[in-house]
Scaffold this motif. Structure first.
Motif, PDB file in Angstrom:
ATOM      1  N   ASP A 149       0.826  -1.207   0.000  1.00 25.15           N
ATOM      2  CA  ASP A 149       0.000   0.000   0.000  1.00 25.15           C
ATOM      3  C   ASP A 149       0.864   1.262   0.000  1.00 25.15           C
ATOM      4  OD1 ASP A 149       0.929  -0.637   2.520  1.00 25.15           O
ATOM      5  OD2 ASP A 149      -0.778   0.282   3.556  1.00 25.15           O
ATOM      6  N   GLU A 150       2.034   1.208   0.666  1.00 21.13           N
ATOM      7  CA  GLU A 150       2.932   2.361   0.683  1.00 21.13           C
ATOM      8  C   GLU A 150       3.544   2.595  -0.699  1.00 21.13           C
ATOM      9  OE1 GLU A 150       4.580   2.358   5.294  1.00 21.13           O
ATOM     10  OE2 GLU A 150       5.744   1.396   3.705  1.00 21.13           O
ATOM     11  N   VAL A 151       3.951   1.517  -1.367  1.00 16.01           N
ATOM     12  CA  VAL A 151       4.529   1.639  -2.710  1.00 16.01           C
ATOM     13  C   VAL A 151       3.513   2.228  -3.674  1.00 16.01           C
ATOM     14  CG1 VAL A 151       5.403   0.344  -4.686  1.00 16.01           C
ATOM     15  CG2 VAL A 151       6.190  -0.224  -2.383  1.00 16.01           C
ATOM     16  N   ARG A 152       2.271   1.709  -3.616  1.00 17.03           N
ATOM     17  CA  ARG A 152       1.225   2.204  -4.505  1.00 17.03           C
ATOM     18  C   ARG A 152       0.948   3.687  -4.238  1.00 17.03           C
ATOM     19  NH1 ARG A 152      -2.742  -0.593  -2.759  1.00 17.03           N
ATOM     20  NH2 ARG A 152      -2.153  -2.487  -3.864  1.00 17.03           N
ATOM     21  N   GLY A 153       0.843   4.038  -2.956  1.00 17.08           N
ATOM     22  CA  GLY A 153       0.584   5.431  -2.606  1.00 17.08           C
ATOM     23  C   GLY A 153       1.739   6.344  -2.976  1.00 17.08           C
ATOM     24  N   GLY A 154       2.983   5.861  -2.833  1.00 18.96           N
ATOM     25  CA  GLY A 154       4.146   6.666  -3.190  1.00 18.96           C
ATOM     26  C   GLY A 154       4.199   6.975  -4.674  1.00 18.96           C
ATOM     27  N   ILE A 155       3.858   5.984  -5.513  1.00 17.22           N
ATOM     28  CA  ILE A 155       3.851   6.201  -6.961  1.00 17.22           C
ATOM     29  C   ILE A 155       2.775   7.209  -7.355  1.00 17.22           C
ATOM     30  CG2 ILE A 155       3.440   5.090  -9.186  1.00 17.22           C
ATOM     31  CD1 ILE A 155       4.648   2.553  -8.016  1.00 17.22           C
ATOM     32  N   VAL A 156       1.561   7.030  -6.801  1.00 14.46           N
ATOM     33  CA  VAL A 156       0.462   7.955  -7.111  1.00 14.46           C
ATOM     34  C   VAL A 156       0.819   9.373  -6.672  1.00 14.46           C
ATOM     35  CG1 VAL A 156      -1.924   8.528  -6.585  1.00 14.46           C
ATOM     36  CG2 VAL A 156      -1.298   6.153  -7.017  1.00 14.46           C
ATOM     37  N   SER A 157       1.381   9.507  -5.470  1.00 12.45           N
ATOM     38  CA  SER A 157       1.738  10.829  -4.951  1.00 12.45           C
ATOM     39  C   SER A 157       2.803  11.501  -5.817  1.00 12.45           C
ATOM     40  CB  SER A 157       2.237  10.699  -3.516  1.00 12.45           C
ATOM     41  OG  SER A 157       2.682  11.943  -3.025  1.00 12.45           O
ATOM     42  N   PHE A 158       3.782  10.723  -6.277  1.00 13.95           N
ATOM     43  CA  PHE A 158       4.855  11.289  -7.106  1.00 13.95           C
ATOM     44  C   PHE A 158       4.302  11.893  -8.388  1.00 13.95           C
ATOM     45  CE2 PHE A 158       7.753  10.691 -10.692  1.00 13.95           C
ATOM     46  CZ  PHE A 158       8.830  11.465 -10.290  1.00 13.95           C
ATOM     47  N   TYR A 159       3.444  11.131  -9.082  1.00  9.78           N
ATOM     48  CA  TYR A 159       2.928  11.623 -10.360  1.00  9.78           C
ATOM     49  C   TYR A 159       1.881  12.712 -10.175  1.00  9.78           C
ATOM     50  CZ  TYR A 159       5.534   8.241 -13.058  1.00  9.78           C
ATOM     51  OH  TYR A 159       6.552   7.544 -13.649  1.00  9.78           O
ATOM     52  N   GLN A 160       1.185  12.712  -9.054  1.00  9.31           N
ATOM     53  CA  GLN A 160       0.270  13.813  -8.774  1.00  9.31           C
ATOM     54  C   GLN A 160       1.042  15.116  -8.619  1.00  9.31           C
ATOM     55  OE1 GLN A 160      -1.919  12.466  -5.335  1.00  9.31           O
ATOM     56  NE2 GLN A 160      -3.647  11.726  -6.574  1.00  9.31           N
ATOM     57  N   GLN A 161       2.171  15.069  -7.911  1.00 10.04           N
ATOM     58  CA  GLN A 161       2.993  16.264  -7.755  1.00 10.04           C
ATOM     59  C   GLN A 161       3.659  16.662  -9.070  1.00 10.04           C
ATOM     60  OE1 GLN A 161       5.752  15.770  -4.517  1.00 10.04           O
ATOM     61  NE2 GLN A 161       4.187  14.997  -3.107  1.00 10.04           N
ATOM     62  N   LEU A 162       4.057  15.645  -9.861  1.00 11.98           N
ATOM     63  CA  LEU A 162       4.752  15.921 -11.109  1.00 11.98           C
ATOM     64  C   LEU A 162       3.853  16.659 -12.095  1.00 11.98           C
ATOM     65  CD1 LEU A 162       7.315  15.473 -12.847  1.00 11.98           C
ATOM     66  CD2 LEU A 162       6.279  13.326 -13.626  1.00 11.98           C
ATOM     67  N   TYR A 163       2.573  16.286 -12.127  1.00 12.05           N
ATOM     68  CA  TYR A 163       1.663  16.870 -13.105  1.00 12.05           C
ATOM     69  C   TYR A 163       0.754  17.943 -12.499  1.00 12.05           C
ATOM     70  CZ  TYR A 163       3.194  13.124 -16.151  1.00 12.05           C
ATOM     71  OH  TYR A 163       3.959  12.286 -16.912  1.00 12.05           O
ATOM     72  N   THR A 164       1.068  18.382 -11.302  1.00 10.50           N
ATOM     73  CA  THR A 164       0.315  19.486 -10.707  1.00 10.50           C
ATOM     74  C   THR A 164       0.967  20.804 -11.107  1.00 10.50           C
ATOM     75  OG1 THR A 164      -0.378  18.151  -8.814  1.00 10.50           O
ATOM     76  CG2 THR A 164      -0.460  20.542  -8.564  1.00 10.50           C
ATOM     77  N   GLU A 165       0.192  21.670 -11.673  1.00  8.97           N
ATOM     78  CA  GLU A 165       0.731  22.934 -12.160  1.00  8.97           C
ATOM     79  C   GLU A 165       0.855  23.936 -11.020  1.00  8.97           C
ATOM     80  OE1 GLU A 165      -0.061  26.036 -15.845  1.00  8.97           O
ATOM     81  OE2 GLU A 165      -1.740  24.926 -14.973  1.00  8.97           O
ATOM     82  N   THR A 166       2.016  24.564 -10.958  1.00  8.17           N
ATOM     83  CA  THR A 166       2.233  25.633  -9.970  1.00  8.17           C
ATOM     84  C   THR A 166       2.126  26.980 -10.680  1.00  8.17           C
ATOM     85  OG1 THR A 166       4.619  25.499 -10.356  1.00  8.17           O
ATOM     86  CG2 THR A 166       3.716  24.200  -8.536  1.00  8.17           C
ATOM     87  N   LEU A 167       1.404  27.883 -10.068  1.00 12.92           N
ATOM     88  CA  LEU A 167       1.221  29.205 -10.662  1.00 12.92           C
ATOM     89  C   LEU A 167       2.515  29.989 -10.598  1.00 12.92           C
ATOM     90  CD1 LEU A 167      -2.278  30.134  -9.215  1.00 12.92           C
ATOM     91  CD2 LEU A 167      -1.748  29.187 -11.470  1.00 12.92           C
ATOM     92  N   GLY A 168       2.793  30.716 -11.627  1.00 12.82           N
ATOM     93  CA  GLY A 168       4.006  31.527 -11.649  1.00 12.82           C
ATOM     94  C   GLY A 168       4.214  32.143 -13.016  1.00 12.82           C
ATOM     95  N   TRP A 169       5.389  32.687 -13.233  1.00 12.75           N
ATOM     96  CA  TRP A 169       5.708  33.358 -14.490  1.00 12.75           C
ATOM     97  C   TRP A 169       5.873  32.342 -15.604  1.00 12.75           C
ATOM     98  CZ3 TRP A 169      10.118  32.923 -17.519  1.00 12.75           C
ATOM     99  CH2 TRP A 169      10.226  33.833 -18.584  1.00 12.75           C
ATOM    100  N   ARG A 170       5.367  32.676 -16.774  1.00 15.87           N
ATOM    101  CA  ARG A 170       5.538  31.840 -17.953  1.00 15.87           C
ATOM    102  C   ARG A 170       6.150  32.678 -19.075  1.00 15.87           C
ATOM    103  NH1 ARG A 170       0.015  28.339 -18.880  1.00 15.87           N
ATOM    104  NH2 ARG A 170       0.138  27.052 -17.003  1.00 15.87           N
ATOM    105  N   PRO A 171       7.051  32.097 -19.847  1.00 14.21           N
ATOM    106  CA  PRO A 171       7.619  32.851 -20.981  1.00 14.21           C
ATOM    107  C   PRO A 171       6.581  32.984 -22.086  1.00 14.21           C
ATOM    108  CG  PRO A 171       8.417  30.594 -21.009  1.00 14.21           C
ATOM    109  CD  PRO A 171       7.646  30.763 -19.723  1.00 14.21           C
ATOM    110  N   THR A 172       6.686  34.052 -22.871  1.00 14.06           N
ATOM    111  CA  THR A 172       5.793  34.255 -24.012  1.00 14.06           C
ATOM    112  C   THR A 172       6.560  33.970 -25.302  1.00 14.06           C
ATOM    113  OG1 THR A 172       6.365  36.606 -24.176  1.00 14.06           O
ATOM    114  CG2 THR A 172       4.505  36.011 -22.754  1.00 14.06           C
TER     115      THR A 172
END
Length: 290
Positions: free
Chosen positions: A209-232
């Motif tokens: 259960d820890e391995v499964r949760g760790g994988i899900v948590s990693f990819y949730q953080q990886l694909y979560t967008e953080t607000l900030g400056w973007r280049p144009t």
């Protein structure tokens, strides 16, 4: 090490990959020396009986050797993903069953367990052999034996198709028969795909259960967008395609094009997570296209 590998191969043994560590012995001196001296070697028959077998290390306390544990696999409570079995297409009762839920029920209630069917045919053949030994070998007995042999040949072919599909041996041609090879290859894929431990943010996770949760948590953080400056991209020149090419991109695919693309794919593969293989799509094209 080469001689040891040759010994393993010559005796048809399997050297299981070691989980949770790379070595099983250390001298404890300075400079320290590591080596893998201890291991479990299993036969092909053992691997067939315990397909999820694995070996891992325990905590070393006093000895300079690390204790090993052989795990033969247990019962899993997880739901297994649906995978279409190409051997189902050989059954006369298959036609018209295209929903996952219906296929699962049909596989359980109608198609049945191949191993149980094979054992039943073995028992019937053994009974006929005993009748042969006491001289009861008439025309009906020969007819029953031929029927049993035909059933056994069909079961063996279905097993071959199933294990070939699981082995993912794409370089083999359809019809090649080597069930034991397919079996061992499929078990090797299963062990390679198994994640026994994972390191997340510096911490090692072992429990399932820890391995499964760790994988899900990693990819949730990886694909979560953080607000900030973007280049144009204003003012940057880009290559572009003509209006004619642009229109061609949006032209709908023709049925012949789709069928040709599917026919060029390996039949044991599934195009997506739904589990339906290319062979299913080709065999049931008239229903799928509707």
């Amino acid at each position: 090490m080469t001689m040891f590998s040759e010994f393993i191969d010559s005796h048809f043994l399997v050297d299981l990959p070691l989980e949770r560590a790379a070595f099983t012995w250390s001298n404890g001196w300075d400079p320290v020396t590591f080596s893998r001296l201890d291991r479990f070697l299993i036969s092909g028959a053992w691997e067939e009986h315990f397909p999820d077998v694995s070996q891992a290390v325990l905590v070393k306390v006093t000895s300079d050797h690390v204790p090993l544990v052989l795990d033969c696999g247990g019962l899993s409570s997880r739901r297994t993903p649906f995978r279409f079995e190409n051997m189902w297409l050989r059954s006369e009762d298959f036609q018209g069953k295209f929903l996952k839920t219906e296929l699962k029920r049909w596989n359980k209630e109608v198609f049945g367990n191949l191993e149980w069917k094979k054992n039943r045919v073995f028992a019937d053949i053994a009974k006929l052999n005993r009748l042969d030994e006491v001289g009861q070998n008439g025309e009906s007995l020969h007819s029953k034996r031929a029927s049993c042999q035909a059933v056994f040949a069909e079961i063996a072919l279905m097993e071959e198709i199933s294990w070939r599909q699981k082995s993912r041996a794409l370089w083999l041609k359809d019809g090649d028969r080597n069930t034991k090879f397919f079996h061992r290859l499929a078990n090797t894929h299963r062990r390679c795909n198994h994640i026994g431990r994972i390191r997340v943010n510096g911490s090692e996770l072992w429990r399932e259960d820890e391995v499964r949760g760790g994988i899900v948590s990693f990819y949730q953080q990886l694909y979560t967008e953080t607000l900030g400056w973007r280049p144009t991209l204003d003012g940057l020149p880009f290559n572009y395609i003509s209006a004619l090419d642009s229109d061609r991109i949006e032209i709908p695919f023709m049925e012949e094009e789709v069928l040709k693309a599917l026919s060029s794919c390996n039949e044991d593969k599934a195009l997506g997570p739904d589990g339906f293989t290319i062979r299913f799509l080709k065999e049931s094209w008239e229903v799928v296209r509707a």
